[in-house]
Write an enzyme that holds these catalytic residues in place. Structure first.
Site, PDB file in Angstrom:
ATOM      1  N   LYS A  94      -0.808   5.168  19.120  1.00 49.12           N
ATOM      2  CA  LYS A  94      -1.567   6.062  18.217  1.00 49.12           C
ATOM      3  C   LYS A  94      -0.615   6.663  17.192  1.00 49.12           C
ATOM      4  O   LYS A  94       0.602   6.699  17.391  1.00 49.12           O
ATOM      5  CB  LYS A  94      -2.257   7.188  18.991  1.00 49.12           C
ATOM      6  N   LEU A 126       4.485   7.693  19.692  1.00 49.90           N
ATOM      7  CA  LEU A 126       3.382   6.738  19.550  1.00 49.90           C
ATOM      8  C   LEU A 126       2.462   6.713  20.771  1.00 49.90           C
ATOM      9  O   LEU A 126       1.515   5.924  20.837  1.00 49.90           O
ATOM     10  CB  LEU A 126       3.945   5.336  19.281  1.00 49.90           C
ATOM     11  N   SER A 165       0.959   7.473  27.653  1.00 48.75           N
ATOM     12  CA  SER A 165      -0.413   7.964  27.817  1.00 48.75           C
ATOM     13  C   SER A 165      -1.408   6.820  27.656  1.00 48.75           C
ATOM     14  O   SER A 165      -2.417   6.749  28.368  1.00 48.75           O
ATOM     15  CB  SER A 165      -0.730   9.023  26.749  1.00 48.75           C
ATOM     16  N   SER A 166      -1.139   5.935  26.706  1.00 53.47           N
ATOM     17  CA  SER A 166      -2.018   4.793  26.479  1.00 53.47           C
ATOM     18  C   SER A 166      -2.039   3.882  27.708  1.00 53.47           C
ATOM     19  O   SER A 166      -3.097   3.413  28.120  1.00 53.47           O
ATOM     20  CB  SER A 166      -1.538   4.013  25.249  1.00 53.47           C
ATOM     21  N   ASP A 202      -2.391  13.562  25.978  1.00 57.37           N
ATOM     22  CA  ASP A 202      -2.945  12.554  25.063  1.00 57.37           C
ATOM     23  C   ASP A 202      -3.826  11.526  25.772  1.00 57.37           C
ATOM     24  O   ASP A 202      -4.474  10.704  25.117  1.00 57.37           O
ATOM     25  CB  ASP A 202      -1.819  11.800  24.335  1.00 57.37           C
TER      26      ASP A 202
HETATM   27  P1  ATP Z   1       4.894  12.116  24.604  1.00 53.26           P
HETATM   28  O1  ATP Z   1       4.683  12.828  23.317  1.00 53.26           O
HETATM   29  O2  ATP Z   1       3.705  12.193  25.537  1.00 53.26           O
HETATM   30  O3  ATP Z   1       6.217  12.400  25.262  1.00 53.26           O
HETATM   31  P2  ATP Z   1       5.747   9.615  23.368  1.00 53.26           P
HETATM   32  O4  ATP Z   1       4.805   8.721  22.703  1.00 53.26           O
HETATM   33  O5  ATP Z   1       6.723  10.312  22.485  1.00 53.26           O
HETATM   34  O6  ATP Z   1       4.856  10.584  24.219  1.00 53.26           O
HETATM   35  P3  ATP Z   1       6.193   7.781  25.575  1.00 53.26           P
HETATM   36  O7  ATP Z   1       6.550   6.431  25.053  1.00 53.26           O
HETATM   37  O8  ATP Z   1       4.845   7.964  26.147  1.00 53.26           O
HETATM   38  O9  ATP Z   1       6.547   8.863  24.481  1.00 53.26           O
HETATM   39  O10 ATP Z   1       7.319   8.160  26.676  1.00 53.26           O
HETATM   40  C1  ATP Z   1       7.608   9.462  27.070  1.00 53.26           C
HETATM   41  C2  ATP Z   1       8.386   9.442  28.383  1.00 53.26           C
HETATM   42  O11 ATP Z   1       7.491   9.055  29.431  1.00 53.26           O
HETATM   43  C3  ATP Z   1       9.545   8.462  28.403  1.00 53.26           C
HETATM   44  O12 ATP Z   1      10.741   9.162  28.486  1.00 53.26           O
HETATM   45  C4  ATP Z   1       9.321   7.585  29.649  1.00 53.26           C
HETATM   46  O13 ATP Z   1      10.444   7.562  30.490  1.00 53.26           O
HETATM   47  C5  ATP Z   1       8.153   8.222  30.393  1.00 53.26           C
HETATM   48  N1  ATP Z   1       7.147   7.238  30.839  1.00 53.26           N
HETATM   49  C6  ATP Z   1       6.448   7.279  31.979  1.00 53.26           C
HETATM   50  N2  ATP Z   1       5.583   6.259  32.065  1.00 53.26           N
HETATM   51  C7  ATP Z   1       5.704   5.535  30.952  1.00 53.26           C
HETATM   52  C8  ATP Z   1       5.057   4.372  30.454  1.00 53.26           C
HETATM   53  N3  ATP Z   1       4.117   3.731  31.133  1.00 53.26           N
HETATM   54  N4  ATP Z   1       5.428   3.935  29.231  1.00 53.26           N
HETATM   55  C9  ATP Z   1       6.369   4.611  28.514  1.00 53.26           C
HETATM   56  N5  ATP Z   1       7.025   5.693  28.945  1.00 53.26           N
HETATM   57  C10 ATP Z   1       6.694   6.175  30.150  1.00 53.26           C
END
Ligand code: ATP
Length: 293
Positions: free
Chosen positions: A8, A96, A100-101, A133
């Site tokens: 997203k 992105l 959460s996705s 999210d």
């Molecule tokens: P947010 O703002 O929720 O932190 P983001 O989009 O910036 O989201 P994500 O890629 O979701 O970041 O990753 C955030 C953290 O969640 C990472 O440090 C990772 O170790 C952990 N994590 C747990 N499960 C997952 C997953 N299925 N995919 C990606 N990261 C994950």
């Protein structure tokens, strides 16, 4: 079952204030984009297990996809398992929403496999306990989210613009960005006031705004450089998504976006990805909304 789990972007993100429980109230316009992880589910196993060949994504119960499966089975009162394999294309900790996705993909996939025992609203409320999210990804439409992200209102007034994502090559901790946020210095309120009052059509030339951008950009000045480069190469607007550090440029057509990507690669060698917004249905429900099952 194979699920394409979309990323997203936040087209605006205004922080309203800090709550007594430590979370922040916000208002944000989110839209899924055509950049996908693949989440594969295999049934008929005893336990929940996650495999993901990415150096920083956990494979234990801290993986958000694991948490989703655990909560689904617990709420359904079923002692069952599922093997989850995640192939990451969405950069991690990049704003992105990949984790959460993936969690939402597991909720949607399990709900389908078990014959839809839960309504979308029930799945969204389970999703909220995994991450702020997750309800948005289960909602599966462009939406204005408020509260901590759990109150969702569909937003239909989005043009399907082309997107050039630029990845600066470092990851950002969302929790750290919120810690450094100074609510006295946020700027989006003024810019978004009339948009939010009148729910007018989203205009990339005047409504892009992210209160978290200045926090991340103060530590990583390259964010400003990338935004300026996108605007100088024809973007209608450019913004950091979520807590960063991915920057997106919005373009009216794919030629303009592709020309910008070539020019930026020649001068800066940034890692980039060309894609588009997922705004409208095409008649095939799950595919419309980003989740292709
Ligand atoms: P947010 O703002 O929720 O932190 P983001 O989009 O910036 O989201 P994500 O890629 O979701 O970041 O990753 C955030 C953290 O969640 C990472 O440090 C990772 O170790 C952990 N994590 C747990 N499960 C997952 C997953 N299925 N995919 C990606 N990261 C994950």
């Amino acid at each position: 079952m194979k699920i394409f789990s979309p990323a997203k972007i936040n087209l605006f993100l205004q922080i309203l204030g800090k709550r007594s429980d430590g979370y922040h109230d916000l208002i944000t316009l989110m839209c899924c984009i055509g950049l996908y992880d693949t989440v594969s589910l295999t049934f008929g196993v005893k336990d929940i297990a996650v495999t993901c060949h990415h150096p920083v994504v956990p494979e234990d119960d801290t993986n958000l996809a694991f948490g989703a499966a655990h909560l689904f089975f617990k709420t359904l009162n079923k002692n069952e398992g599922v093997k989850i394999i995640i192939q990451k294309q969405i950069p991690v900790a990049a704003g992105l929403g990949g984790g959460s996705s993936n969690a939402a993909a597991v909720f949607l996939g399990l709900n389908r496999y078990y014959g839809y025992p839960f309504s979308t609203e029930e799945l969204m409320s389970m999703g909220l306990s995994i991450g702020a999210d997750v309800p948005f990804f289960i909602f599966q439409r462009p939406a204005i989210a408020s509260g901590i992200g759990e109150k969702l209102e569909a937003y239909q007034n989005l043009r399907n613009l082309k997107i050039l994502l630029v990845f600066p090559g470092f990851s950002v901790s969302t929790a750290d960005v919120y810690k450094k946020l100074n609510l006295g210095l946020t700027k989006c309120e003024k810019k978004l006031k009339s948009f939010l009052l009148n729910k007018q059509r989203f205009d990339p030339r005047c409504h892009l705004c992210n209160d978290l951008e200045a926090v991340t950009a103060s530590e990583y000045p390259v964010i400003k450089t990338i935004k300026e480069a996108l605007l100088n190469h024809g973007a209608l607007g450019a913004l950091m998504t979520g807590s960063g550090a991915t920057i997106f440029g919005l373009f009216s057509d794919s030629n303009a976006a592709s020309e910008a990507s070539h020019a930026l690669f020649r001068t800066h060698k940034w890692k980039m990805h060309l894609t588009d917004m997922i705004t409208q249905g095409t008649g095939y429900k799950i595919q419309d909304t980003g989740y292709k099952i």
